[in-house]
Write a protein that holds these residues in place. Structure first.
Motif, mmCIF file in Angstrom:
data_model
loop_
_atom_site.group_PDB
_atom_site.id
_atom_site.type_symbol
_atom_site.label_atom_id
_atom_site.label_comp_id
_atom_site.label_asym_id
_atom_site.label_seq_id
_atom_site.Cartn_x
_atom_site.Cartn_y
_atom_site.Cartn_z
ATOM 1 N N GLY A 163 0.843 3.969 -2.834
ATOM 2 C CA GLY A 163 0.551 5.361 -2.486
ATOM 3 C C GLY A 163 1.529 6.319 -3.135
ATOM 4 O O GLY A 163 1.139 7.345 -3.700
ATOM 5 N N GLY A 164 2.814 5.974 -3.079
ATOM 6 C CA GLY A 164 3.838 6.822 -3.693
ATOM 7 C C GLY A 164 3.651 6.918 -5.198
ATOM 8 O O GLY A 164 3.734 8.002 -5.789
ATOM 9 N N MET A 208 0.831 -1.224 0.000
ATOM 10 C CA MET A 208 0.000 0.000 0.000
ATOM 11 C C MET A 208 0.855 1.259 0.000
ATOM 12 O O MET A 208 0.530 2.252 -0.664
ATOM 13 N N ALA A 209 1.955 1.226 0.753
ATOM 14 C CA ALA A 209 2.841 2.399 0.805
ATOM 15 C C ALA A 209 3.466 2.644 -0.576
ATOM 16 O O ALA A 209 3.549 3.789 -1.033
ATOM 17 N N VAL A 210 3.890 1.560 -1.237
ATOM 18 C CA VAL A 210 4.462 1.702 -2.589
ATOM 19 C C VAL A 210 3.395 2.244 -3.544
ATOM 20 O O VAL A 210 3.634 3.194 -4.307
ATOM 21 N N LEU A 249 0.885 6.390 -6.834
ATOM 22 C CA LEU A 249 -0.360 7.135 -7.090
ATOM 23 C C LEU A 249 -0.125 8.645 -7.041
ATOM 24 O O LEU A 249 -0.618 9.395 -7.903
ATOM 25 N N LEU A 250 0.651 9.093 -6.059
ATOM 26 C CA LEU A 250 0.928 10.533 -5.954
ATOM 27 C C LEU A 250 1.639 11.040 -7.214
ATOM 28 O O LEU A 250 1.316 12.106 -7.736
ATOM 29 N N LEU A 251 2.602 10.255 -7.695
ATOM 30 C CA LEU A 251 3.336 10.682 -8.892
ATOM 31 C C LEU A 251 2.425 10.683 -10.121
ATOM 32 O O LEU A 251 2.477 11.596 -10.954
#
Lengths: 479, 41
Positions: free
Chosen positions: B23-24, B19-21, B26-28
């Protein structure tokens, strides 16, 4: 300073401080070109898109506590400790519909205090302002102190130097760039933090398989795997409500709701909650891995850096230093901007500059940022450890604001006197519970009393409210 | 004492890292999309 806790040499620490300090200030000055008007400075032009809107909520909610305290929580409270910390993301999820409503109801708004004043009147405004400033300043002091303590622990930088540099850097770039600088740097900081925690977690998995970590815990520290770990389960409820109260009342989150363009706020806060949700588990997992890796933890508060340095060597220490610096900066800059907005528009303007132009208020906001930074620095200077713990007292205070805000935003018949009583009684009874019962009960009880008072008074003595009042003074001037 | 099962611990950690990966990334992706629309702010 414990030799075990220092994972970097002081010169490297100073170099990283200088490097990132210069980067943030340069970006603040660059983005500050957009922040000439009051709207630009305080709410970033009210046109923030989904990418920056989401990232700023993620970065601001990842404080140094998230990256440093989550491993300690896991080390002491086990799996429940990580899960308890993750529940703080519920504040972001639940704020999503409020962000949408706030943007619609107050298209020209600046602060959460302004909402309370327009919605409930002067008495509620005074109680809410006290709670809001108390919370904002104690959070900022706790972050400033955490900055000094962590940089000392990580790189041997003396407390006063580390604390001063972090505060100074944040003040300077927020001063130049306002909310543009805060939100822009938040995006970069959120990416750095996500990369940092994932790299360290993957590096651990490559050294120690999860099944090995689990078996080690089951044999040596089974309480950390206990499904019914009482203290940890109670921490879940306290963290959950504290997180919701913090986000619902604080102008840090309201200013972002005002800054995001129409239609963005709800999506941004929902996505931010999803992105933030796993961070305490990924960071907290370091604490659970420590015993398996044979690391003797003498200071639980720096277990994260110790494990990182053990796995990745000097590079791990540098990575943690950068992540901690980003976590601190992303919260301190937000608090500076949000507190300055409240003080400028809700205290200085009505009391001293009632006829001030937007340009004059823009200048006043800059001066307030410097003043708030200076006050924070002065309070942090003596390094009184108990000051940081004052933040825990804020739990019932912010919890008591949850229902007056929800009811005030969505229910036309909310009773203003009930809202004042809800905040005052909720805070008082919650603090009493803190002293008489324990920290874990304070927020829950304070929020409960506030709920009964807000909803009960509005059912028994409903008051009609004209939503157009929330459009505020600007509307009155222009119509 | 009832313990969390090993599979839950493994799932929790792997799912959180994933999920953390995500999330990153997704932001980009969102940033690129917003830049494409010339409206990051």
């Amino acid at each position: 300073m414990s030799e075990q806790s220092a994972v970097l040499s002081a010169p490297v620490g100073y170099f990283l401080l200088a490097l990132f300090g210069v980067i943030w200030i340069a970006l603040g000055i660059y983005w500050g070109r957009r922040a000439k008007s009051l709207d630009g400075f305080m709410v970033a032009g009210r046109n923030i898109g989904l990418a920056l809107g989401t990232a700023t909520a993620v970065a601001t909610w990842i404080t140094s506590n998230t990256t440093m305290l989550a491993p300690q929580f896991a080390l002491q409270l086990g799996i429940w400790g990580m899960l308890a910390y993750s529940t703080a993301s519920f504040g972001l999820f639940l704020f999503a519909p409020l962000a949408k409503r706030i943007r619609q109801a107050m298209p020209n708004g600046y602060t959460s205090v302004e909402f309370i004043r327009l919605r409930y009147g002067k008495s509620a405004y005074i109680v809410f302002l006290i709670i809001s400033l108390f919370y904002g300043l104690t959070w900022m002091v706790s972050m400033g102190m955490a900055g000094g303590i962590l940089l000392e622990a990580l790189a041997g930088i003396p407390y006063v130097y580390g604390m001063s540099v972090i505060l100074l850097v944040c003040v300077v770039y927020t001063l130049f760039g306002g909310l543009y600088a805060v939100i822009g740097t938040d995006f970069i900081q959120s990416i750095i933090i996500l990369i940092g925690v994932v790299v360290v977690a993957v590096a651990i998995l490559m050294r120690a398989p999860l099944t090995e970590i689990y078996d080690n815990l089951r044999t040596n520290r089974p309480a950390l795997l206990d499904v019914f770990f009482p203290a940890a389960i109670m921490a879940v409820f306290n963290n959950l409500l504290f997180g919701i109260g913090e986000i619902f009342h604080s102008n840090v989150w309201w200013s972002r709701a005002f800054a995001m363009r129409e239609g963005v706020g709800m999506k941004a806060y929902l996505l931010a909650g999803l992105i933030w949700l796993p961070i305490p588990v990924v960071a907290g997992f370091l604490g659970l891995a420590a015993p398996t890796m044979g690391i003797n933890i003498t200071r639980p508060d720096v277990v994260g850096p110790l494990v990182s340095a053990h796995i990745l060597g000097y590079a791990g220490g540098i990575l943690v230093f950068i992540v901690v610096f980003c976590s601190l900066a992303s919260s301190i800059d937000s608090l500076l901007a949000a507190t300055s907005d409240v003080v400028t528009t809700e205290i200085i303007k009505p009391l001293f500059m009632p006829n001030a132009s937007e340009a004059m208020l823009r200048k006043a906001a800059s001066m307030v940022i410097v003043a708030v930074g200076a006050i924070t620095w002065a309070v942090c200077l003596p390094k009184v450890g108990t000051l940081a713990s004052v933040l825990f007292f804020a739990g019932p205070l912010v919890g008591s604001t949850i229902w007056p805000i929800i009811v005030g935003l969505f229910w036309k018949k909310a009773n203003p006197t009930g809202a004042v009583l809800a905040m005052a009684l909720g805070s008082a009874v919650g603090l009493l519970a803190y002293v008489e019962i324990g920290w874990y009960s304070a927020t829950l009880i304070g929020t409960g009393v506030s709920f009964l008072t807000t909803v009960g008074s509005s059912l028994l003595a409903p008051r009609e409210f004209e939503w157009a009042v929330l459009l505020g003074e600007r509307r009155a001037v222009t119509t | 004492m009832t313990l969390f099962p090993a599979w839950f611990f493994v799932f929790l950690v792997y799912a959180s890292i994933a999920m953390a990966v995500a999330g990153g990334v997704l932001l980009l992706v969102l940033l690129i999309r917003d830049i494409g629309g010339k409206s990051i702010w």
